[in-house]
Design a protein around this motif. Structure first.
Motif, PDB file in Angstrom:
ATOM      1  N   ILE A   1      42.250  23.500  27.594  1.00  0.00           N
ATOM      2  CA  ILE A   1      42.313  22.355  28.503  1.00  0.00           C
ATOM      3  C   ILE A   1      42.431  21.105  27.647  1.00  0.00           C
ATOM      4  O   ILE A   1      41.479  20.706  26.976  1.00  0.00           O
ATOM      5  CB  ILE A   1      41.081  22.258  29.409  1.00  0.00           C
ATOM      6  N   GLN A   2      43.616  20.498  27.635  1.00  0.00           N
ATOM      7  CA  GLN A   2      43.862  19.278  26.882  1.00  0.00           C
ATOM      8  C   GLN A   2      43.810  18.100  27.859  1.00  0.00           C
ATOM      9  O   GLN A   2      44.580  18.068  28.817  1.00  0.00           O
ATOM     10  CB  GLN A   2      45.229  19.342  26.207  1.00  0.00           C
ATOM     11  N   ALA A   3      42.909  17.176  27.632  1.00  0.00           N
ATOM     12  CA  ALA A   3      42.646  16.165  28.650  1.00  0.00           C
ATOM     13  C   ALA A   3      42.705  14.749  28.112  1.00  0.00           C
ATOM     14  O   ALA A   3      42.249  14.468  26.999  1.00  0.00           O
ATOM     15  CB  ALA A   3      41.279  16.408  29.284  1.00  0.00           C
ATOM     16  N   VAL A   4      43.248  13.862  28.949  1.00  0.00           N
ATOM     17  CA  VAL A   4      43.182  12.425  28.727  1.00  0.00           C
ATOM     18  C   VAL A   4      42.321  11.860  29.851  1.00  0.00           C
ATOM     19  O   VAL A   4      42.789  11.618  30.961  1.00  0.00           O
ATOM     20  CB  VAL A   4      44.573  11.774  28.746  1.00  0.00           C
ATOM     21  N   CYS A   5      41.051  11.707  29.584  1.00  0.00           N
ATOM     22  CA  CYS A   5      40.106  11.214  30.585  1.00  0.00           C
ATOM     23  C   CYS A   5      39.904   9.718  30.381  1.00  0.00           C
ATOM     24  O   CYS A   5      39.583   9.276  29.270  1.00  0.00           O
ATOM     25  CB  CYS A   5      38.779  11.957  30.462  1.00  0.00           C
ATOM     26  N   VAL A   6      40.075   8.938  31.447  1.00  0.00           N
ATOM     27  CA  VAL A   6      40.114   7.477  31.303  1.00  0.00           C
ATOM     28  C   VAL A   6      38.779   6.794  31.621  1.00  0.00           C
ATOM     29  O   VAL A   6      38.690   5.566  31.528  1.00  0.00           O
ATOM     30  CB  VAL A   6      41.226   6.876  32.189  1.00  0.00           C
ATOM     31  N   ASP A   7      37.743   7.575  31.969  1.00  0.00           N
ATOM     32  CA  ASP A   7      36.488   6.910  32.322  1.00  0.00           C
ATOM     33  C   ASP A   7      35.254   7.609  31.752  1.00  0.00           C
ATOM     34  O   ASP A   7      34.150   7.450  32.263  1.00  0.00           O
ATOM     35  CB  ASP A   7      36.357   6.758  33.839  1.00  0.00           C
ATOM     36  N   ARG A   8      35.435   8.389  30.680  1.00  0.00           N
ATOM     37  CA  ARG A   8      34.299   8.986  29.974  1.00  0.00           C
ATOM     38  C   ARG A   8      34.567   8.885  28.475  1.00  0.00           C
ATOM     39  O   ARG A   8      35.465   9.529  27.956  1.00  0.00           O
ATOM     40  CB  ARG A   8      34.098  10.456  30.364  1.00  0.00           C
ATOM     41  N   PHE A   9      33.760   8.063  27.784  1.00  0.00           N
ATOM     42  CA  PHE A   9      33.972   7.831  26.361  1.00  0.00           C
ATOM     43  C   PHE A   9      32.650   7.907  25.623  1.00  0.00           C
ATOM     44  O   PHE A   9      31.588   8.051  26.224  1.00  0.00           O
ATOM     45  CB  PHE A   9      34.635   6.462  26.131  1.00  0.00           C
ATOM     46  N   GLY A  10      32.708   7.799  24.310  1.00  0.00           N
ATOM     47  CA  GLY A  10      31.505   7.880  23.508  1.00  0.00           C
ATOM     48  C   GLY A  10      30.977   9.301  23.445  1.00  0.00           C
ATOM     49  O   GLY A  10      31.519  10.217  24.064  1.00  0.00           O
ATOM     50  N   VAL A  11      29.904   9.493  22.690  1.00  0.00           N
ATOM     51  CA  VAL A  11      29.347  10.833  22.499  1.00  0.00           C
ATOM     52  C   VAL A  11      28.982  11.466  23.839  1.00  0.00           C
ATOM     53  O   VAL A  11      29.348  12.613  24.121  1.00  0.00           O
ATOM     54  CB  VAL A  11      28.115  10.774  21.575  1.00  0.00           C
TER      55      VAL A  11
ATOM     56  N   ALA B   1      40.105  17.053  23.545  1.00  0.00           N
ATOM     57  CA  ALA B   1      40.104  15.690  24.083  1.00  0.00           C
ATOM     58  C   ALA B   1      41.163  14.863  23.363  1.00  0.00           C
ATOM     59  O   ALA B   1      41.128  14.725  22.140  1.00  0.00           O
ATOM     60  CB  ALA B   1      38.738  15.049  23.912  1.00  0.00           C
ATOM     61  N   ILE B   2      42.104  14.324  24.122  1.00  0.00           N
ATOM     62  CA  ILE B   2      43.183  13.512  23.558  1.00  0.00           C
ATOM     63  C   ILE B   2      42.739  12.051  23.582  1.00  0.00           C
ATOM     64  O   ILE B   2      42.375  11.523  24.631  1.00  0.00           O
ATOM     65  CB  ILE B   2      44.488  13.699  24.349  1.00  0.00           C
ATOM     66  N   THR B   3      42.772  11.407  22.423  1.00  0.00           N
ATOM     67  CA  THR B   3      42.272  10.040  22.299  1.00  0.00           C
ATOM     68  C   THR B   3      43.307   9.141  21.630  1.00  0.00           C
ATOM     69  O   THR B   3      44.186   9.605  20.906  1.00  0.00           O
ATOM     70  CB  THR B   3      40.987  10.001  21.456  1.00  0.00           C
ATOM     71  N   VAL B   4      43.170   7.854  21.874  1.00  0.00           N
ATOM     72  CA  VAL B   4      43.937   6.836  21.142  1.00  0.00           C
ATOM     73  C   VAL B   4      42.895   5.870  20.586  1.00  0.00           C
ATOM     74  O   VAL B   4      42.542   4.885  21.234  1.00  0.00           O
ATOM     75  CB  VAL B   4      44.941   6.107  22.052  1.00  0.00           C
ATOM     76  N   PRO B   5      42.382   6.150  19.390  1.00  0.00           N
ATOM     77  CA  PRO B   5      41.225   5.395  18.888  1.00  0.00           C
ATOM     78  C   PRO B   5      41.432   3.891  18.831  1.00  0.00           C
ATOM     79  O   PRO B   5      40.501   3.115  19.093  1.00  0.00           O
ATOM     80  CB  PRO B   5      41.019   5.981  17.488  1.00  0.00           C
ATOM     81  N   TRP B   6      42.640   3.449  18.481  1.00  0.00           N
ATOM     82  CA  TRP B   6      42.865   2.005  18.363  1.00  0.00           C
ATOM     83  C   TRP B   6      42.878   1.318  19.720  1.00  0.00           C
ATOM     84  O   TRP B   6      42.523   0.145  19.827  1.00  0.00           O
ATOM     85  CB  TRP B   6      44.151   1.720  17.591  1.00  0.00           C
ATOM     86  N   VAL B   7      43.240   2.031  20.762  1.00  0.00           N
ATOM     87  CA  VAL B   7      43.153   1.454  22.104  1.00  0.00           C
ATOM     88  C   VAL B   7      41.695   1.390  22.549  1.00  0.00           C
ATOM     89  O   VAL B   7      41.255   0.408  23.157  1.00  0.00           O
ATOM     90  CB  VAL B   7      44.002   2.273  23.098  1.00  0.00           C
ATOM     91  N   LEU B   8      40.925   2.421  22.246  1.00  0.00           N
ATOM     92  CA  LEU B   8      39.498   2.399  22.560  1.00  0.00           C
ATOM     93  C   LEU B   8      38.798   1.234  21.864  1.00  0.00           C
ATOM     94  O   LEU B   8      37.835   0.677  22.396  1.00  0.00           O
ATOM     95  CB  LEU B   8      38.846   3.715  22.145  1.00  0.00           C
ATOM     96  N   ASP B   9      39.297   0.875  20.684  1.00  0.00           N
ATOM     97  CA  ASP B   9      38.720  -0.251  19.946  1.00  0.00           C
ATOM     98  C   ASP B   9      39.227  -1.595  20.442  1.00  0.00           C
ATOM     99  O   ASP B   9      38.790  -2.646  19.956  1.00  0.00           O
ATOM    100  CB  ASP B   9      39.053  -0.126  18.452  1.00  0.00           C
ATOM    101  N   GLY B  10      40.170  -1.579  21.377  1.00  0.00           N
ATOM    102  CA  GLY B  10      40.741  -2.825  21.875  1.00  0.00           C
ATOM    103  C   GLY B  10      41.766  -3.435  20.950  1.00  0.00           C
ATOM    104  O   GLY B  10      42.143  -4.603  21.103  1.00  0.00           O
ATOM    105  N   VAL B  11      42.249  -2.645  19.980  1.00  0.00           N
ATOM    106  CA  VAL B  11      43.225  -3.159  19.017  1.00  0.00           C
ATOM    107  C   VAL B  11      44.624  -3.168  19.612  1.00  0.00           C
ATOM    108  O   VAL B  11      45.394  -4.101  19.424  1.00  0.00           O
ATOM    109  CB  VAL B  11      43.189  -2.314  17.719  1.00  0.00           C
ATOM    110  N   GLY B  12      44.975  -2.092  20.329  1.00  0.00           N
ATOM    111  CA  GLY B  12      46.269  -2.056  21.002  1.00  0.00           C
ATOM    112  C   GLY B  12      47.306  -1.216  20.293  1.00  0.00           C
ATOM    113  O   GLY B  12      47.184  -0.895  19.105  1.00  0.00           O
TER     114      GLY B  12
END
Length: 289
Positions: free
Chosen positions: A231-241, A255-266
């Motif tokens: 199950i490969q997921a892009v969940c938009v409302d559950r973050f952090g540990v 879990a598919i992530t975009v770390p720089w977007v999570l950091d607000g870098v863009g």
């Protein structure tokens, strides 16, 4: 649970270094998006945003994901790559099988094929493929891909594709996993029936949980409940540990992530900032989940 870094909409000149950094930091894979072109107008709504609008424009870079995987595979040793997801509907499965097989071989069998039917009528029609019957055509194309990629001499005689005995060499040494994308009932049924896993687009946690529960039912109906399934997921409302632990509890394996977007870098951040975000995510999340 494993973690994947997505390079969606990043400049292609950053790919190699981002893949190396992700590998060094303990990410399991790199997810590669797909879009053939940007049409000025579209005759269908984009299915993964609330208002149906696209969140990219005509200048957003979309490097061919198979070419990108081969390039990143050449500068890494262990990290995997998969398309998330490749638009199958506008492509012919025979030459696509040649490309996928080549990428799998060149990356040392570190490649997985995420597949979606496709949502834009223009991508179909302007590539010479009718939009109608796209689901049935995709089902047949998946069968063609599987037969060719599994190696040996094969032939196929279907409604949409027809060819005599052929073989593509070298074949991948390991079976290329197919991850089926899409949120519709038809897509979930396809994933349950023929997929090695399912790939979500952007989803809220409650919707993701419902889709995973539905997949369990459909896989049981297909007699595949006991087979391995990702199950490969892009969940938009559950973050952090805590958020990623919640995802793991409902069945997310990647879990598919975009770390720089999570950091607000863009998406447009420079390479140094993105590498810092990857390292920070690894320290603050991967090391603790």
């Amino acid at each position: 649970m494993r973690f994947t870094v997505s390079v969606a909409m990043s400049p292609p000149e950053q790919f190699a270094e981002l893949a190396r950094t992700a590998e060094e930091c303990g990410f399991a894979a790199v997810a590669l998006p797909d879009s053939l072109f940007y049409s000025e107008s579209v005759s269908a709504a984009y299915p993964y945003t609330p208002d149906g609008s696209r969140f990219w424009d005509e200048e957003t870079p979309w490097t061919d994901p198979l070419v990108a995987a081969a390039a990143m595979g050449a500068v890494t040793n262990e990290i995997r790559f998969y398309t998330s997801v490749l638009k199958l509907g506008s492509r012919h499965p025979v030459p696509l099988a040649r490309q996928v097989g080549s990428v799998a071989v060149l990356t040392g069998d570190r490649f997985g094929l995420g597949l979606g039917v496709g949502w834009s009528p223009e991508e179909f029609e302007w590539c010479g493929v009718p939009y109608a019957d796209r689901g049935r055509r995709a089902d047949e194309a998946i069968e063609v891909l599987r037969r060719i990629l599994d190696g040996g001499m094969v032939e196929f005689h279907g409604r949409f594709f027809d060819f005599g005995r052929l073989r593509m060499s070298p074949a991948p040494r390991r079976r290329v996993p197919f991850y089926i994308g899409g949120h519709t009932e038809a897509a979930l049924r396809r994933a349950a029936r023929v997929g090695d896993g399912w790939a979500s687009a952007m989803m809220r946690f409650d919707d993701l949980r419902a889709a995973i529960e539905r997949l369990r039912v459909l896989r049981a109906e297909a007699g595949r409940a006991d087979e391995p399934f990702e199950i490969q997921a892009v969940c938009v409302d559950r973050f952090g540990v805590d958020g990623y632990r919640q995802q793991e509890e409902i069945g997310v394996t990647e879990a598919i992530t975009v770390p720089w977007v999570l950091d607000g870098v863009g998406f447009d951040a420079d390479l140094s900032a993105k590498r810092d975000s990857v390292k920070r995510f690894a320290d603050e999340v991967i090391a603790k989940v």
